[in-house]
Design a protein around this motif. Structure first.
Motif, PDB file in Angstrom:
ATOM      1  N   PRO A 178       0.826  -1.298   0.050  1.00 25.88           N
ATOM      2  CA  PRO A 178      -0.113  -0.186  -0.032  1.00 25.88           C
ATOM      3  C   PRO A 178       0.867   1.453   0.030  1.00 25.88           C
ATOM      4  O   PRO A 178       0.405   2.160  -0.550  1.00 25.88           O
ATOM      5  N   GLN A 179       1.875   1.225   0.617  1.00 17.93           N
ATOM      6  CA  GLN A 179       2.867   2.389   0.682  1.00 17.93           C
ATOM      7  C   GLN A 179       3.248   2.827  -0.629  1.00 17.93           C
ATOM      8  O   GLN A 179       3.267   3.794  -1.183  1.00 17.93           O
ATOM      9  N   GLU A 180       3.738   1.768  -1.428  1.00 22.56           N
ATOM     10  CA  GLU A 180       4.360   1.823  -2.861  1.00 22.56           C
ATOM     11  C   GLU A 180       3.348   2.147  -3.587  1.00 22.56           C
ATOM     12  O   GLU A 180       3.573   3.342  -4.603  1.00 22.56           O
ATOM     13  N   GLN A 181       1.875   1.857  -3.443  1.00 25.58           N
ATOM     14  CA  GLN A 181       1.026   2.449  -4.297  1.00 25.58           C
ATOM     15  C   GLN A 181       0.588   3.773  -4.137  1.00 25.58           C
ATOM     16  O   GLN A 181       0.345   4.707  -5.166  1.00 25.58           O
ATOM     17  N   ALA A 182       0.745   3.978  -2.979  1.00 22.74           N
ATOM     18  CA  ALA A 182       0.512   5.432  -2.337  1.00 22.74           C
ATOM     19  C   ALA A 182       1.603   6.467  -2.999  1.00 22.74           C
ATOM     20  O   ALA A 182       1.253   7.372  -3.624  1.00 22.74           O
ATOM     21  N   TYR A 183       2.468   6.001  -2.792  1.00 23.68           N
ATOM     22  CA  TYR A 183       3.925   6.854  -3.597  1.00 23.68           C
ATOM     23  C   TYR A 183       3.748   6.908  -5.140  1.00 23.68           C
ATOM     24  O   TYR A 183       3.887   8.242  -5.624  1.00 23.68           O
ATOM     25  N   VAL A 184       3.408   6.058  -5.775  1.00 24.21           N
ATOM     26  CA  VAL A 184       3.199   5.851  -7.219  1.00 24.21           C
ATOM     27  C   VAL A 184       2.068   7.003  -7.604  1.00 24.21           C
ATOM     28  O   VAL A 184       2.043   7.651  -8.448  1.00 24.21           O
ATOM     29  N   ALA A 185       0.825   6.777  -6.762  1.00 19.39           N
ATOM     30  CA  ALA A 185      -0.048   7.917  -6.773  1.00 19.39           C
ATOM     31  C   ALA A 185       0.226   9.269  -7.018  1.00 19.39           C
ATOM     32  O   ALA A 185      -0.111  10.019  -7.669  1.00 19.39           O
ATOM     33  N   VAL A 186       1.100   9.419  -5.865  1.00 21.48           N
ATOM     34  CA  VAL A 186       1.579  11.117  -5.661  1.00 21.48           C
ATOM     35  C   VAL A 186       2.438  11.306  -6.880  1.00 21.48           C
ATOM     36  O   VAL A 186       2.358  12.335  -7.593  1.00 21.48           O
ATOM     37  N   VAL A 187       3.304  10.372  -7.382  1.00 20.01           N
ATOM     38  CA  VAL A 187       4.255  10.647  -8.651  1.00 20.01           C
ATOM     39  C   VAL A 187       3.309  10.905  -9.782  1.00 20.01           C
ATOM     40  O   VAL A 187       3.471  12.071 -10.453  1.00 20.01           O
ATOM     41  N   LYS A 188       2.260  10.307  -9.850  1.00 16.75           N
ATOM     42  CA  LYS A 188       1.448  10.636 -11.066  1.00 16.75           C
ATOM     43  C   LYS A 188       0.619  11.860 -10.861  1.00 16.75           C
ATOM     44  O   LYS A 188       0.640  12.592 -11.950  1.00 16.75           O
ATOM     45  N   GLN A 189       0.179  12.074  -9.645  1.00 18.65           N
ATOM     46  CA  GLN A 189      -0.488  13.480  -9.357  1.00 18.65           C
ATOM     47  C   GLN A 189       0.704  14.603  -9.770  1.00 18.65           C
ATOM     48  O   GLN A 189       0.277  15.464 -10.458  1.00 18.65           O
ATOM     49  N   LEU A 190       1.924  14.402  -9.385  1.00 20.95           N
ATOM     50  CA  LEU A 190       2.582  15.538  -9.724  1.00 20.95           C
ATOM     51  C   LEU A 190       3.192  15.683 -10.853  1.00 20.95           C
ATOM     52  O   LEU A 190       3.235  16.868 -11.380  1.00 20.95           O
ATOM     53  N   THR A 191       3.358  14.605 -11.873  1.00 22.89           N
ATOM     54  CA  THR A 191       3.580  14.763 -13.082  1.00 22.89           C
ATOM     55  C   THR A 191       2.450  15.282 -13.862  1.00 22.89           C
ATOM     56  O   THR A 191       2.688  15.948 -14.760  1.00 22.89           O
ATOM     57  N   ALA A 192       1.164  14.874 -13.605  1.00 21.79           N
ATOM     58  CA  ALA A 192       0.048  15.471 -14.236  1.00 21.79           C
ATOM     59  C   ALA A 192       0.150  17.199 -14.062  1.00 21.79           C
ATOM     60  O   ALA A 192      -0.398  17.630 -14.992  1.00 21.79           O
ATOM     61  N   ALA A 193       0.266  17.389 -12.707  1.00 20.85           N
ATOM     62  CA  ALA A 193       0.125  18.966 -12.199  1.00 20.85           C
ATOM     63  C   ALA A 193       1.257  19.484 -13.116  1.00 20.85           C
ATOM     64  O   ALA A 193       1.090  20.591 -13.602  1.00 20.85           O
ATOM     65  N   ALA A 194       2.278  19.060 -13.280  1.00 24.88           N
ATOM     66  CA  ALA A 194       3.572  19.603 -14.106  1.00 24.88           C
ATOM     67  C   ALA A 194       3.212  19.766 -15.246  1.00 24.88           C
ATOM     68  O   ALA A 194       3.641  21.059 -15.926  1.00 24.88           O
ATOM     69  N   ALA A 195       2.576  18.913 -15.972  1.00 19.94           N
ATOM     70  CA  ALA A 195       2.211  18.908 -17.363  1.00 19.94           C
ATOM     71  C   ALA A 195       1.255  19.986 -17.858  1.00 19.94           C
ATOM     72  O   ALA A 195       1.308  20.627 -18.746  1.00 19.94           O
ATOM     73  N   ALA A 196       0.102  20.034 -16.722  1.00 19.02           N
ATOM     74  CA  ALA A 196      -0.827  20.822 -16.785  1.00 19.02           C
ATOM     75  C   ALA A 196      -0.478  22.296 -16.715  1.00 19.02           C
ATOM     76  O   ALA A 196      -0.521  23.179 -17.526  1.00 19.02           O
ATOM     77  N   ALA A 197       0.523  22.532 -15.941  1.00 19.00           N
ATOM     78  CA  ALA A 197       1.210  23.746 -15.645  1.00 19.00           C
ATOM     79  C   ALA A 197       2.227  24.160 -16.837  1.00 19.00           C
ATOM     80  O   ALA A 197       2.163  25.580 -17.260  1.00 19.00           O
ATOM     81  N   ALA A 198       2.910  23.317 -17.358  1.00 21.03           N
ATOM     82  CA  ALA A 198       3.761  23.362 -18.415  1.00 21.03           C
ATOM     83  C   ALA A 198       2.715  24.091 -19.874  1.00 21.03           C
ATOM     84  O   ALA A 198       3.006  24.739 -20.789  1.00 21.03           O
ATOM     85  N   ALA A 199       1.552  23.470 -20.031  1.00 21.50           N
ATOM     86  CA  ALA A 199       0.619  23.886 -20.993  1.00 21.50           C
ATOM     87  C   ALA A 199      -0.078  25.093 -20.604  1.00 21.50           C
ATOM     88  O   ALA A 199      -1.041  25.395 -21.595  1.00 21.50           O
ATOM     89  N   GLY A 200       0.048  25.781 -19.533  1.00 20.95           N
ATOM     90  CA  GLY A 200      -0.414  27.025 -19.057  1.00 20.95           C
ATOM     91  C   GLY A 200      -1.828  26.896 -18.614  1.00 20.95           C
ATOM     92  O   GLY A 200      -2.683  27.847 -18.493  1.00 20.95           O
ATOM     93  N   GLY A 201      -2.159  25.757 -17.922  1.00 18.16           N
ATOM     94  CA  GLY A 201      -3.563  25.302 -17.270  1.00 18.16           C
ATOM     95  C   GLY A 201      -3.362  24.700 -16.063  1.00 18.16           C
ATOM     96  O   GLY A 201      -2.279  24.419 -15.559  1.00 18.16           O
TER      97      GLY A 201
END
Length: 875
Positions: free
Chosen positions: A184-207
């Protein structure tokens, strides 16, 4: 009638009589052991006497008629056991009953001893077997951990001193990826990584919304699922890192600000230690209420005084515990004009209150206590300011204060050290010197005081806080003198006032590099208690801003095997926050272990290649960013993932459009950049003999002609290997080839049209090979007539030869197969009764004979022989 026949007839009559007598219809046969033995002996004696096979068979039949199995009888007799009596075992050598009983008792004791020895031996063997199994399990776990560096082993430990740095290793319940269930801890870590990369991609796209704090997100994931043991916890390290970065993040500072950013990180570390010590003080007071006598007064100064009342309860009467309290005592001696307040009112704790006010982060408390800390020996010194004024100036701007008053403060430190009375051991001289050394930034005085009074820093946190408070990041101050890196001060009681460097000169600047060198001198075993608590060493490294060294310890050291998962995501958190760009690690110290963060992150991503390629892509692309970004780094890891996972649909988005919907789109959102990436990786795949990946990448990059060339080569080889059958791989090639043909249908250049024609020709060749395997020769002839480069009449021989020379290489490679199949079809069709059909076949085979002459070097001798044989059949 022989005697044997007479006996048999007699037995038959007896049997009939028994049957008639029994109302149930079953004969009553009764035998005991004696009768059995007599019958057996009689039969054996008779057989031995006559020594005839017939007699033996007759005896066996006789026993069978009586209900006995001769073989079973022999076996039972052989296995017969005799039960011995007591007299058989214990021979009575005497006629005395007492001696007989004594003998029995002795034998019984010996028997009991023998049985006990046997039980002991069996218990020992079981114990040794358990030990061997346990040792084997440990060795196997160690072997697996060395092969797979992200597994964990449990470890334990205890806190350090009165305060705990936080946490120790705990076993990771998560399993590896690749088909196994993740923890469960590894799954939680992976979920955070996906959340951060998605937010970074959205920020790079200007939204998109604001990016979440990586430290907070990872820390929450760790705390939710970690083992809540009483030892130090990894979640405490996440909290420490969050506190270190809190000031810089709150002000929006970046590593580009240089020393200003570093000073914010140092202040964040000091704040963490101060808040921890404030909680420690409250805990001590709560546990010793009778000694502390805290009361209900909300004044925070009372917290410090209550803590000192507990801490120094063995020092005798203190000024804070004297009748009337410290305020009354101070007023009394101030009015009398006395220079010291320590005698009648108890032990003076004024300077201790100043220090612990600073140590707990309660600066107002320290300033209030400093009002009573006037040292009349330096009245008029340091610009005529009181201790409170000096302390207030230092708290406002430590670098500026040291630049203006550093020399005078160093002289005061020298004076106090000269007058230091180690036997007296008063609180005043220790804490007064310590406060002066903090304001002066004089690490030498602190090191000397540490030798003179080791109990002044009871925990590692206290020592590091003092050292962090001494660090001066101001460039001007750093150039005032050389930094000291080991605390090897030689100050003593005979030191002259000018031994600190002369009048008018401040203390040598204590730099961050000096602090790091001093802490690293002891090594990880010292801080981690011989490896029992590895996170203590990590805490020391984080507080001294040695982030990369801390990552190397988590990811490479054998002490931190249980924290590989945390180490990877700690590296990603530092990357997302930009801290890795701040080179605060001392370059002179060197890396403790060889570590490449991009390789470490990519290695972790390989865990998910077989089970979840989109997750693996997350870590691969982050590894590329850590390596500097760019098409080269992304392409290298992206190609590796394509080759290993074969998950083209997930990664490329189906391959039809330009990576539409593919996971790679999140990391390379620009279509043009994505096309360049695909094309670059596709060429690399071609060079490295990876045609499947090159084909899909060319399709995703909208290069259908390049993809179709690869498809034609693959399809040509697959036709030969599968004998024309539509296997799964062949079906994929046909589908992708058709998509490529449709994509280049409107292309005007002849090269594209030739590639498309080659694909159509290969489809016909595959159909011919498949029909030949099924024996449908008439359909083979029909399909061959659609191949324009195969002559059906003599007038087209030269034209077809010219066309063959212009064929695509993938089609020319199958010429031998086509000609052999065609010859076989003509040979099978010669039995047709239709004379017109035979005439046409004869003409075709004659054309083939001329056609294959000097046609192509790839035509094998077997093809020539097969066509000549077919010609002879029609001659």
């Amino acid at each position: 009638m022989t005697p044997e026949q007479t006996d048999w007839l007699s037995l038959v009559h007896q049997t009939n009589d028994l049957v008639a007598q029994d109302r149930h219809g079953y004969p009553k046969v009764q035998r005991d052991l004696t009768g059995l033995l007599l019958s057996s002996q009689s039969a054996r004696a008779r057989t031995s006497r006559v020594r005839s096979q017939d007699e033996q068979a007759a005896a066996t039949r006789l026993l069978a008629m009586q209900g006995f199995d001769a073989g079973r009888l022999n076996q039972d007799v052989a296995m017969l056991e005799l039960q011995p009596t007591l007299e058989d075992v214990f021979h009575a050598d005497t006629t005395s009953v007492e001696d007989y009983l004594q003998q029995i008792q002795d034998m019984t004791i010996l028997t009991a001893i023998q049985e006990a020895q046997q039980d002991t031996i069996m218990s020992f063997e079981r114990y040794m077997s358990d030990c061997m199994n346990r040792d084997w399990a440990n060795d196997k776990a160690g072997l697996f951990s060395s092969v797979a560096p992200f597994t964990g082993l449990s470890a334990g430990g205890s806190a350090l001193g009165g305060l705990s740095f936080g946490s120790v290793a705990r076993g990771d319940t998560g399993a590896f990826a690749g088909g196994a269930k993740l923890g469960p801890q590894e799954q939680a870590y992976v979920a955070v990584v996906k959340q951060l990369t998605a937010a970074a991609a959205a920020a790079a796209a200007g939204g998109g919304a604001a990016q979440p704090d990586p430290i907070t997100a990872f820390g929450a994931a760790c705390e939710q699922y970690e083992d809540k043991s009483p030892d130090t916890l990894m979640s405490n390290c996440w909290k420490l890192l969050g506190d270190i970065l809190s000031i810089a993040q709150g002000k929006g500072a970046t590593p580009a600000q240089g020393t200003g950013y570093v000073e914010m990180l140092l202040q964040g570390g000091r704040n963490h230690l101060q808040s921890g010590f404030a909680a420690h003080m409250r805990s001590v007071v709560s546990r010793h209420r009778s000694t502390a006598q805290r009361g209900a007064d909300p004044d925070p100064l009372r917290d410090v005084q209550a803590y000192l009342a507990v801490k120094f309860r063995d020092k005798g009467l203190l000024d804070i515990t004297a009748p009337g309290g410290v305020d009354t005592t101070w007023a009394q001696f101030r009015d009398k004009g006395l220079l010291d307040i320590t005698a009648p009112g108890g032990v003076d704790t004024t300077w201790a209150q100043v220090y612990y006010g600073l140590r707990s982060g309660m600066h107002d408390v320290a300033l209030r206590a400093a009002e009573r800390a006037l040292d009349f020996s330096q009245r008029g010194a340091a610009g005529g300011g009181s201790v409170k004024q000096l302390l207030q100036a230092w708290l406002g701007n430590a670098a500026g204060f040291r630049s203006s008053h550093g020399a005078r403060m160093v002289q005061e430190c020298e004076r106090l050290l000269q007058s230091y009375n180690q036997k007296q051991g008063q609180l005043k001289q220790d804490y007064q010197l310590l406060v002066y050394a903090l304001m002066a930034g004089d690490s030498r005085s602190v090191d000397t005081l540490f030798k003179l009074s080791p109990g002044l820093f009871p925990t590692m946190e206290d020592y590091i806080w003092v050292k962090l408070s001494l660090v001066n990041t101001a460039p001007a101050a750093a150039g005032a003198g050389s930094s000291l890196g080991g605390g090897s001060s030689s100050w003593g009681g005979s030191m002259s006032p000018s031994s600190g460097g002369g009048l008018g000169q401040g203390a040598p600047a204590y730099t961050l590099a000096a602090l790091q060198a001093e802490l690293n001198r002891w090594g990880p075993k010292y801080y981690s208690k011989d490896g029992a608590e590895p996170l203590l060493f990590l805490t020391v490294l984080l507080l001294s801003l040695q982030f990369k060294r801390g990552l190397a310890f988590l990811l490479k050291s054998d002490m931190a095997k249980a924290y590989r998962l945390d180490g990877i995501h700690l590296a990603l958190a530092l990357h997302f926050t930009g801290v890795l760009a701040c080179n605060t690690d001392d370059p002179a110290a060197g890396a403790p272990l060889d570590l490449s963060l991009p390789d470490a992150v990519a290695s972790f991503g390989r865990r998910y290649v077989a089970s979840d390629s989109s997750t693996a892509l997350q870590y691969y692309m982050l590894a590329a960013e850590l390596a500097g970004g760019g098409v080269k780094e992304q392409g290298k890891l992206f190609r590796e993932l394509l080759v290993q996972s074969k998950d083209y649909g997930t990664l490329l988005g189906g391959g039809g459009a330009l990576g539409s919907g593919g996971a790679i789109q999140q990391f390379v959102p620009d279509p043009k950049q994505r096309a360049n990436l695909f094309e670059s990786v596709a060429y690399d795949c071609q060079i490295n003999q990876q045609p499947d990946e090159a084909r899909e990448l060319f399709m995703a990059a909208q290069k259908p002609r390049a993809a179709l060339r690869i498809i034609n080569q693959q399809l040509s080889a697959a036709i030969h290997a599968s004998k024309g059958a539509v296997t799964e791989s062949v079906a994929v090639l046909l589908s992708r080839g058709q998509a490529a043909v449709e994509a280049i249908a409107a292309a005007p250049d002849p090269t594209s049209r030739r590639d498309a024609e080659a694909f159509q020709q290969l489809q016909l060749i595959r159909q011919m090979v498949e029909l030949a395997g099924q024996g449908q020769w008439d359909k083979v002839l029909q399909a061959s007539s659609q191949l324009s480069f195969i002559p059906t009449e003599k007038a087209r021989i030269e034209v077809c030869k010219l066309e063959v020379r212009q064929l695509d290489d993938s089609v020319r490679e199958r010429m031998s197969d086509v000609l052999q199949i065609l010859a076989a079809a003509i040979s099978q069709a010669k039995s047709s009764p239709d004379s017109r059909m035979l005439s046409m076949l004869r003409e075709r085979v004659a054309c083939l004979k001329v056609f294959v002459l000097d046609l192509d070097p790839s035509i094998t001798p077997q093809v020539y022989e097969r066509i000549n044989a077919c010609v002879r059949e029609f001659s």
